[in-house]
Design an enzyme around this catalytic site. Structure first.
Site, PDB file in Angstrom:
ATOM      1  N   ASN A   9       4.997 -12.405  29.773  1.00  0.00           N
ATOM      2  CA  ASN A   9       6.297 -12.279  29.091  1.00  0.00           C
ATOM      3  C   ASN A   9       6.403 -10.871  28.517  1.00  0.00           C
ATOM      4  OD1 ASN A   9       8.562 -12.498  27.485  1.00  0.00           O
ATOM      5  ND2 ASN A   9       7.565 -13.765  25.917  1.00  0.00           N
ATOM      6  N   TRP A  10       7.250 -10.069  29.138  1.00  0.00           N
ATOM      7  CA  TRP A  10       7.361  -8.671  28.704  1.00  0.00           C
ATOM      8  C   TRP A  10       8.222  -8.499  27.453  1.00  0.00           C
ATOM      9  CZ3 TRP A  10       8.213  -5.676  33.958  1.00  0.00           C
ATOM     10  CH2 TRP A  10       6.974  -5.592  34.624  1.00  0.00           C
ATOM     11  N   LYS A  11       8.934  -9.529  27.053  1.00  0.00           N
ATOM     12  CA  LYS A  11       9.827  -9.434  25.889  1.00  0.00           C
ATOM     13  C   LYS A  11      10.777  -8.233  26.061  1.00  0.00           C
ATOM     14  CE  LYS A  11       6.043 -11.389  23.310  1.00  0.00           C
ATOM     15  NZ  LYS A  11       5.596 -11.885  22.037  1.00  0.00           N
ATOM     16  N   HIS A  95      11.418 -19.842  23.769  1.00  0.00           N
ATOM     17  CA  HIS A  95      10.310 -19.076  23.194  1.00  0.00           C
ATOM     18  C   HIS A  95      10.467 -19.054  21.671  1.00  0.00           C
ATOM     19  CE1 HIS A  95       7.724 -15.679  22.138  1.00  0.00           C
ATOM     20  NE2 HIS A  95       7.109 -15.906  23.293  1.00  0.00           N
ATOM     21  N   GLU A  97      10.220 -16.816  19.557  1.00  0.00           N
ATOM     22  CA  GLU A  97      11.016 -15.696  19.024  1.00  0.00           C
ATOM     23  C   GLU A  97      12.511 -15.997  19.129  1.00  0.00           C
ATOM     24  OE1 GLU A  97       9.147 -12.644  21.361  1.00  0.00           O
ATOM     25  OE2 GLU A  97       7.311 -12.893  20.192  1.00  0.00           O
ATOM     26  N   GLU A 167       2.504 -22.714  22.795  1.00  0.00           N
ATOM     27  CA  GLU A 167       2.260 -21.441  22.126  1.00  0.00           C
ATOM     28  C   GLU A 167       2.299 -21.642  20.616  1.00  0.00           C
ATOM     29  OE1 GLU A 167       3.220 -17.899  24.739  1.00  0.00           O
ATOM     30  OE2 GLU A 167       5.145 -18.506  23.928  1.00  0.00           O
ATOM     31  N   GLY A 173       1.075 -12.818  19.289  1.00  0.00           N
ATOM     32  CA  GLY A 173       1.079 -11.412  18.872  1.00  0.00           C
ATOM     33  C   GLY A 173       0.242 -11.116  17.639  1.00  0.00           C
ATOM     34  N   SER A 212      -2.009 -14.608  22.117  1.00  0.00           N
ATOM     35  CA  SER A 212      -3.123 -13.662  21.994  1.00  0.00           C
ATOM     36  C   SER A 212      -4.194 -13.800  23.070  1.00  0.00           C
ATOM     37  CB  SER A 212      -3.749 -13.752  20.588  1.00  0.00           C
ATOM     38  OG  SER A 212      -2.804 -13.357  19.612  1.00  0.00           O
ATOM     39  N   GLY A 233       1.676 -12.321  26.447  1.00  0.00           N
ATOM     40  CA  GLY A 233       2.643 -11.324  25.993  1.00  0.00           C
ATOM     41  C   GLY A 233       2.052  -9.924  26.086  1.00  0.00           C
ATOM     42  N   GLY A 234       1.455  -9.455  24.989  1.00  0.00           N
ATOM     43  CA  GLY A 234       0.936  -8.087  24.898  1.00  0.00           C
ATOM     44  C   GLY A 234       0.072  -7.649  26.072  1.00  0.00           C
TER      45      GLY A 234
END
Ligand code: PEP
Length: 251
Positions: A9-11, A95, A97, A167, A173, A212, A233-234
């Site tokens: 997930n590149w956000k 998600h 967010e 998640e 994150g 993470s 993600g990251g």
């Protein structure tokens, strides 16, 4: 047999040219992906160009959000058919967010999920408890509510096409990954709730862990039988670390 799935997930990251060069490098860096499905969620603006770049490779793409309407006066929104038109096969829905910053409710997640399935796309539905929920011992209650409300009204066949991403919000994150036991316990619980709603679908659906995940901690996590892959993600923003994560499944 459930096939493993690794999703990135590149956000809100990467311009079109950055997204395309990532795919160019990734294509060359991953050789055999027979035992794992590889999926990336770029931003809307990069989908069309990225799809041209990945043609003929084993990389799949999805959108990070969707609106449930077909077309019309919904300024700023993107329909399932438009997403499909860019070459996507998946859509990320709910998600944390989006729930936290954009007021997305499980009722909205349900409408999006149904619209995505109707358009012939696969939904990846995110669920997960906050740190406070876990501290209050309400993790299972929250997970059950999110699944019931997000997935109500699907046929058993439609329910099989859903991918669930567990998640924990406190792990996204933050560098604080859930322990393999914590993750496995929730994944087993998700299958139990799913079996109450959709019987056999519970053994067919893939349940990913997200929060993470990185190349150093993926092995412990994936040793659990009910974890069918990861949503990253990251560590999906960098070709080297994402390729290392994919490699885990091919060893
Ligand atoms: C995510 O945003 O879905 C996620 C899992 O992020 P990270 O891997 O950075 O925790």
């Amino acid at each position: 047999m459930r096939k493993y799935l690794i999703a990135g997930n590149w956000k809100m990251n990467k311009t079109v040219s950055e997204a395309v060069s990532f795919m160019k490098i990734l294509k060359g860096a991953i050789a055999n992906t027979a035992s794992v499905e590889v999926l990336l969620f770029p931003t809307f603006t990069a989908l069309y160009a990225v799809n041209n770049e990945i043609k003929g490779s084993d990389i799949n793409i999805g959108a990070q959000d969707v609106f449930w309407g077909e077309k019309g006066a919904f300024t700023g929104e993107i329909s399932p058919a438009m997403i499909k038109d860019t070459g996507c096969s998946y859509v990320l829905i709910g998600h944390s967010e989006r729930r936290q910053y954009f007021g997305e409710t499980s009722e909205m997640v349900n409408k999006k999920t149904k619209a995505v399935i109707a358009a012939g796309l696969k939904p990846m539905v995110c669920i997960g408890e906050t740190f406070q929920d876990r501290e209050n011992n309400s993790t299972f209650k929250i997970i059950e509510k999110q699944i019931n409300e997000s997935l109500v009204g699907l046929t058993a066949e439609q329910a099989c096409s859903v991918v669930i991403a567990y998640e924990p919000v406190w792990a996204i994150g933050t560098g604080k990954i859930a322990s393999p036991d914590q993750a496995q316990e929730v994944h087993v619980f998700v299958r139990k709730i799913y079996s109450q709603m959709y019987k056999d679908a519970s053994e067919k659906i893939r349940i990913l862990y997200g929060g993470s995940v990185n190349p150093d901690n993926i092995s412990n996590l994936m040793a659990n039988p009910d974890i069918d892959g990861v949503l990253v993600g990251g560590a999906s923003l960098d070709t080297e670390s994402f390729a290392k994560l994919i490699k885990h499944f091919n060893n």
